[in-house]
Design a protein around this motif. Sequence first.
Motif, PDB file in Angstrom:
ATOM      1  N   TRP A 172       0.844  -1.194   0.000  1.00  0.00           N
ATOM      2  CA  TRP A 172       0.000   0.000   0.000  1.00  0.00           C
ATOM      3  C   TRP A 172       0.889   1.258   0.000  1.00  0.00           C
ATOM      4  CZ3 TRP A 172      -4.457  -1.253   4.041  1.00  0.00           C
ATOM      5  CH2 TRP A 172      -5.319  -2.220   3.476  1.00  0.00           C
ATOM      6  N   GLU A 180       0.493   3.583   3.331  1.00  0.00           N
ATOM      7  CA  GLU A 180      -0.765   3.519   4.086  1.00  0.00           C
ATOM      8  C   GLU A 180      -0.737   2.287   4.979  1.00  0.00           C
ATOM      9  OE1 GLU A 180      -4.140   4.903   2.254  1.00  0.00           O
ATOM     10  OE2 GLU A 180      -5.554   3.826   3.520  1.00  0.00           O
ATOM     11  N   LYS A 302      -9.540  -0.755  -6.629  1.00  0.00           N
ATOM     12  CA  LYS A 302     -10.487  -0.459  -5.545  1.00  0.00           C
ATOM     13  C   LYS A 302     -11.410   0.616  -6.102  1.00  0.00           C
ATOM     14  CE  LYS A 302     -10.550   1.641  -0.874  1.00  0.00           C
ATOM     15  NZ  LYS A 302      -9.721   2.008   0.298  1.00  0.00           N
ATOM     16  N   GLU A 306     -14.811   3.834   0.003  1.00  0.00           N
ATOM     17  CA  GLU A 306     -14.095   4.787   0.857  1.00  0.00           C
ATOM     18  C   GLU A 306     -13.648   6.009   0.064  1.00  0.00           C
ATOM     19  OE1 GLU A 306     -11.070   2.330   2.745  1.00  0.00           O
ATOM     20  OE2 GLU A 306     -12.512   1.727   4.278  1.00  0.00           O
ATOM     21  N   LYS A 380     -11.934  -9.637   0.858  1.00  0.00           N
ATOM     22  CA  LYS A 380     -11.324  -9.667   2.190  1.00  0.00           C
ATOM     23  C   LYS A 380     -11.876 -10.866   2.957  1.00  0.00           C
ATOM     24  CE  LYS A 380      -9.989  -4.870   2.911  1.00  0.00           C
ATOM     25  NZ  LYS A 380      -9.867  -3.712   3.819  1.00  0.00           N
ATOM     26  N   ASP A 385     -13.434  -5.926   7.972  1.00  0.00           N
ATOM     27  CA  ASP A 385     -12.132  -5.361   7.622  1.00  0.00           C
ATOM     28  C   ASP A 385     -11.022  -5.883   8.527  1.00  0.00           C
ATOM     29  OD1 ASP A 385     -10.266  -3.793   6.430  1.00  0.00           O
ATOM     30  OD2 ASP A 385     -10.982  -1.880   7.203  1.00  0.00           O
ATOM     31  N   GLU A 407      -8.355 -12.034   0.207  1.00  0.00           N
ATOM     32  CA  GLU A 407      -7.389 -11.001   0.620  1.00  0.00           C
ATOM     33  C   GLU A 407      -7.130 -11.169   2.109  1.00  0.00           C
ATOM     34  OE1 GLU A 407      -7.905  -6.978  -1.000  1.00  0.00           O
ATOM     35  OE2 GLU A 407      -7.432  -6.186   0.991  1.00  0.00           O
ATOM     36  N   HIS A 549      -6.231   3.052  14.748  1.00  0.00           N
ATOM     37  CA  HIS A 549      -6.456   1.595  14.613  1.00  0.00           C
ATOM     38  C   HIS A 549      -5.510   0.800  15.517  1.00  0.00           C
ATOM     39  CE1 HIS A 549      -8.434   1.858  10.335  1.00  0.00           C
ATOM     40  NE2 HIS A 549      -8.880   2.793  11.174  1.00  0.00           N
TER      41      HIS A 549
HETATM   42  C1  GCU Z   1      -8.928  -0.367   5.654  1.00  0.00           C
HETATM   43  C2  GCU Z   1      -7.728   0.498   5.866  1.00  0.00           C
HETATM   44  C3  GCU Z   1      -7.566   1.514   4.776  1.00  0.00           C
HETATM   45  C4  GCU Z   1      -7.555   0.806   3.438  1.00  0.00           C
HETATM   46  C5  GCU Z   1      -8.796  -0.026   3.296  1.00  0.00           C
HETATM   47  C6  GCU Z   1      -8.761  -0.890   2.069  1.00  0.00           C
HETATM   48  O1  GCU Z   1     -10.090   0.369   5.821  1.00  0.00           O
HETATM   49  O2  GCU Z   1      -7.835   1.139   7.101  1.00  0.00           O
HETATM   50  O3  GCU Z   1      -6.363   2.186   4.995  1.00  0.00           O
HETATM   51  O4  GCU Z   1      -7.474   1.732   2.411  1.00  0.00           O
HETATM   52  O5  GCU Z   1      -8.912  -0.912   4.381  1.00  0.00           O
HETATM   53  O6  GCU Z   1      -8.494  -2.075   2.227  1.00  0.00           O
HETATM   54  O7  GCU Z   1      -9.009  -0.417   0.991  1.00  0.00           O
END
Ligand code: GCU
Length: 848
Positions: A172, A180, A302, A306, A380, A385, A407, A549
């Motif tokens: 990431w 990230e 993705k 989010e 996932k 999550d 995942e 987190h």
């Molecule tokens: C979680 C994580 C994020 C990430 C997201 C993802 O929410 O905290 O940082 O971007 O998963 O898997 O897309």
Amino acid sequence: MRARWGLLALVAAVAVAENGLSGWLRYAPLPDGQRQQYASSLPSHIVALNSTSTSPVYTAGQELQDGIQRILGRKLKISQEHSAWTSFNSSFVLVGTLSAYDKLGSQNLSTDLVPDGFWLNIKGGAVTIVGQNGRGALYGAFEYLSRIAQGNFADADIVSNPDAPIRWVNEWDNMDGTIERGYAGRSIFFANGSVATDLTRVSQYARLLASVRINGIVVNNVNANPRMLTNETIAGLKRIADSMRPYGVRVGISLNFASPGPDGLKETATFDPLDPTVIAWWEAKTNQIYQQIPDWAGYLVKANSEGQPGPLTYNRTLADGANLFARALRPHGGIIMFRAFVYNSNMNPAVWKDDRANAAYDFFKELDGEFLDNVIVQIKYGPIDFQVREPASPLFAHLPNTNAAIELQITQEYLGQQDHLVYTPPLWKTILDFDMRVGGKPSLVRDIVSGQRFNRTLGGYAGVVNVGTNPNWLGSHLAMSNLYAYGRLAWDPTGDVQSLLQDWIRLTFGSEPSVVKVITDISMASWPAYENYTGNLGIQTLTDILYTHFGPCPQCQENRWGQWTRADKSTIGMDRTVSNGTGNSGQYPPEVAAVFENLETTPDNLLLWFHHVNYTHRLHSGKTVIQHFYDAHYDGAAAAQTFVPAWQSLQGKVDGARFDDVLFKLRFQAGHALVWRDAVAGYYYNLSGIADEASRVGHHPYRIEAESMALSGGYRPVAVDPFEAASNSTAIVVGSGPNNNGSGEAATVLDFPLGTYDIAVGYFDVAGGRAHYGAFLNGEPLHEWYGDLEDHLGHEFSTKLDAHSATRITIPNVDVKRGDVLKIIGLADGNEGAPLDYVAILPKGVVD
Ligand code: GCU
């Protein structure tokens, strides 16, 4: 100001420093006895049937030469000539692909090898390693080296094929060099908006990945930057692919769905996946990549999650979005991993029937059969999550006509961020071995993602890793077992997680029995312990999902992101039943749905995932929910305390540098496990008003609260928010603001009988300052330390007094008598006002 009390000893580095850079590929020399024992049955040459330096077979030859030399002290010559082998005696290692081997005409291999698979035959010093392809040959070479590095010289004849074709890692990393959810330094791939200039670590990483049979990598964040697709970045990606190719690791990237459009590179007027200009743009871009990187792996996307753009913006389906890339990749043999992590992150906790856990099924089930054959839906492991415990995502059961991958997260985002030891494969196994009973037939998740259950040719594994520039890759030596076991399980998910762990221990720390035993014991105990002290009965990791987190924040759950607990003063848990709740249990095939729908048949460890019950509800264990919470938190935190002496027993058996690094982390974990215990148990005690049967919660007989000590200088009490983060909800601090340089003293007269005690100090270590503390007994210095954990640990740091920053140190073996005066002096620094929570005077064996 530093070392003002002169107590910080300068410790000379004596032992040979091992920094973890080689991971499990150390190839440490075997003891002399063993070397001699096998000297006569060793190969004398290596024949690698490929002389192209970018070929994995060539790499295998080099790796065998280097490994054998280091393990056994003998440098073997390598020949790349097909004909050379006949001139040697029978004692040589031959490594090559099936087709090269066939050309030798030596013998026909009747074994069925699938791509990446290998045959390994060991007869004394005659070793034959044949890969279905070059990658397989390299994997076979690593397997042979792994055996001899562990002192295993037994003859063998094995055929090993991968369970699934896709065995990828996802990094990431951002183009600015940050990562990230990365806890191990900066990116090894990117710096300052471009691909990094020096890619040495990238090829070293590829070597580690290949050794556990990982064949693909996505190098950038799923929250992707459109600039990943500029000409300059593509040229950089070519360099990354060149660095990883000798190890058979193919490279791909995460895409920003809106890359061509007005918010991206501004080359098209829209990013609508059905718009001809957009289609043409992606085709041209993909062709450009393949022209430079012919073995390009593909893309990861993705979308509509989010805040990320996606096809839903244009009322197109997620399948329309995935197929856009699939069409562009198809002529080149590339694949598109399309994430099922799509959900509404603006939900209202007040709506009883709303449930984020329903999202993946709701978005994807109806699209089954609409994805092209080179699309893999990446799911996932659980419906939310990466939590400490989740049921398997129901979506695995509903895509019989779609390729699927699971995942997993090697990065311990919700599992202690590599500053808590958590060996995660036992958690993954609960999912991989879960039987979905699709159509009333055995349907293990691992057989669904391998493609076997629904006869799919593609499928597999994606593991989120987030290695960084830290020499030991993950910021934690012990966390590397997760990466090792991930690769091995992706190859063979039936693998036993404890034996995988022990292979890793022997390769990483040596075969000394007590070393193997201690690391096995603490690693195998670590996930149960972490679950116990962070979130039980399926309630999830009770951390602050809006912030770091990392540490506990049981009161931070009900917000728009949907990780809800629905806890109130008498009840707790998500009602996910069909009869009265969100209907999530009904997303599973009927046999499984029936189990989860019913309170009686739902396993205790998922009770609060599926049901909303009173705290006084009795579990199958006979305990009430609330008493289970209390007991589990005390048990889990107690288990974490035992990791420290267990590790200390290895002093002298593990090199000094790694011994110290691990000890530092385990000590931190022991203290932070108590923070978790007290915050979660205290919070639910406060909410429910139900006392702990063992009278532990809220009672700390060995603690003296900082606010009740005699305060002088700048120290003053402050209420801590959230209240459960501090003992008695209150701490003391000196001054305030960003340039704090005040000081204060807190003193107390001890009322404990004559004896030897461990003195624990609970304090807070926030980002942005390195306060300085000194502890004194009757004016004599006991210990001094800094609030500088941010220089030693990798987790996300908080800038506030909370349960992320709460920590504690222990000063062991202090002789105390009644009337002694204990004083703590705190010197503020930056924004860290030398915050103190309590001191605890602990008789031997007491944890408080
Ligand atoms: C979680 C994580 C994020 C990430 C997201 C993802 O929410 O905290 O940082 O971007 O998963 O898997 O897309």
